[in-house]
Scaffold this motif. Structure first.
Motif, PDB file in Angstrom:
ATOM      1  N   PRO A   1       0.807  -1.216   0.000  1.00  0.00           N
ATOM      2  CA  PRO A   1       0.000   0.000   0.000  1.00  0.00           C
ATOM      3  C   PRO A   1       0.844   1.272   0.000  1.00  0.00           C
ATOM      4  O   PRO A   1       1.736   1.444   0.830  1.00  0.00           O
ATOM      5  CB  PRO A   1      -0.818  -0.131   1.285  1.00  0.00           C
ATOM      6  N   GLY A   2       0.561   2.155  -0.966  1.00  0.00           N
ATOM      7  CA  GLY A   2       1.293   3.415  -1.093  1.00  0.00           C
ATOM      8  C   GLY A   2       2.554   3.334  -1.917  1.00  0.00           C
ATOM      9  O   GLY A   2       3.152   4.352  -2.258  1.00  0.00           O
ATOM     10  N   HIS A   3       2.985   2.116  -2.284  1.00  0.00           N
ATOM     11  CA  HIS A   3       4.221   1.902  -3.040  1.00  0.00           C
ATOM     12  C   HIS A   3       3.846   1.445  -4.454  1.00  0.00           C
ATOM     13  O   HIS A   3       3.761   0.252  -4.734  1.00  0.00           O
ATOM     14  CB  HIS A   3       5.093   0.860  -2.347  1.00  0.00           C
ATOM     15  N   MET A   4       3.608   2.405  -5.325  1.00  0.00           N
ATOM     16  CA  MET A   4       3.011   2.134  -6.631  1.00  0.00           C
ATOM     17  C   MET A   4       4.034   1.887  -7.733  1.00  0.00           C
ATOM     18  O   MET A   4       5.218   2.190  -7.591  1.00  0.00           O
ATOM     19  CB  MET A   4       2.137   3.319  -7.047  1.00  0.00           C
ATOM     20  N   LEU A   5       3.531   1.362  -8.836  1.00  0.00           N
ATOM     21  CA  LEU A   5       4.309   1.325 -10.067  1.00  0.00           C
ATOM     22  C   LEU A   5       4.067   2.634 -10.803  1.00  0.00           C
ATOM     23  O   LEU A   5       2.918   2.992 -11.096  1.00  0.00           O
ATOM     24  CB  LEU A   5       3.884   0.149 -10.943  1.00  0.00           C
TER      25      LEU A   5
END
Length: 263
Positions: free
Chosen positions: A247-251
């Motif tokens: 969560p919160g660590h996107m591509l």
């Protein structure tokens, strides 16, 4: 874009690939679309696709890969889905089993990647529109909450919506709603604003995912459907194996935000 002079989006991906970036991606590579990831064996992918189609607000589909592919030209060139995200979650039989920064050793030939729109993509537009985003200003991950808002059951998946929250003064909240409505592929307009108890949230200082942020007495909390919803749904369904972003660590993709905005 020449790889020797990478775009801001590719720079973020390379930093994640090299292990230099392990934190949240909010506020990074402004102007480029960020996406949530759900990676499932082909046996579950068909059902999950139907679930996304039935629930476009929390699960706006941007792209779906072919089985086994770690690249996806629709999202970015020279992409490695197994290494270009700052942090992943690995689920086994509905339980969070690991949170690695690289899932290359877990990759299988039958894995299908779903890229789902993310609210981080409209945050650049909010800031450009003069609307400050609290978790960016405070250097925190966006707060996310489980709610009582039901999802449409489809493909063997069901559950309740997870939302992200951003607090605003009343005039800012109106502007934020106007701006985000233009981004249906990034969750679009909010699903709720005001009293969090009406959607089953008891304490804004205790998010289920992410970090708490300051909410002042004269501010209204505004809630958007969140791409963490599928993670909760996968856990509830007890799927044998799945990989998602943390969560919160996107591509971060090469897709310009203007490409997904309704003008």
């Amino acid at each position: 874009m020449n790889s020797s002079n990478p775009s801001p989006a590719r720079t973020v991906r390379l930093e994640a690939r090299d292990g230099r970036l392990t934190g949240p991606t909010a506020g990074l590579a402004s102007g480029f679309v960020q996406v949530n990831l759900v990676i499932l064996p082909e046996a579950q992918a068909n059902g999950f696709l139907r679930f996304c189609q039935a629930n476009p607000k929390p699960c706006p589909l941007i792209a779906v890969s072919e089985p086994g592919q770690r690249s996806c030209e629709v999202l970015a060139k020279e992409l490695d889905i197994a290494r270009d995200v700052p942090a992943y979650c690995v689920y086994r039989h509905g339980e969070l089993a690991a949170t690695p920064v690289d899932v290359s050793d877990l990759w299988q030939d039958d894995l299908v990647t779903f890229a789902l729109g993310c609210s981080f993509s409209f945050e650049h537009a909010l800031v450009q529109g003069g609307v400050a985003v609290r978790h960016i200003d405070e250097g925190r991950n966006v707060p996310m909450f489980k709610t009582s808002i039901p999802l449409q059951t489809a493909g063997g998946f069901s559950g309740q919506t997870v939302v992200s929250m951003r607090p605003f003064l009343a005039t800012e909240a109106i502007r934020a709603i106007q701006i985000t409505t233009r981004y249906p592929q990034a969750h679009g307009a909010p699903v709720h604003f005001g009293d969090p108890a009406q959607i089953g949230i008891s304490d804004l200082m205790k998010p289920d995912y992410g970090d708490p942020v300051s909410v002042h007495a004269d501010e209204t909390p505004v809630f958007w459907a969140c791409g963490v919803t599928p993670q909760q749904v996968l856990m509830d369904a007890g799927v044998p194996f799945a990989i998602t972003h943390s969560p919160g660590h996107m591509l971060v993709t090469d897709i310009p935000e203007s490409q997904v905005a309704l003008l």
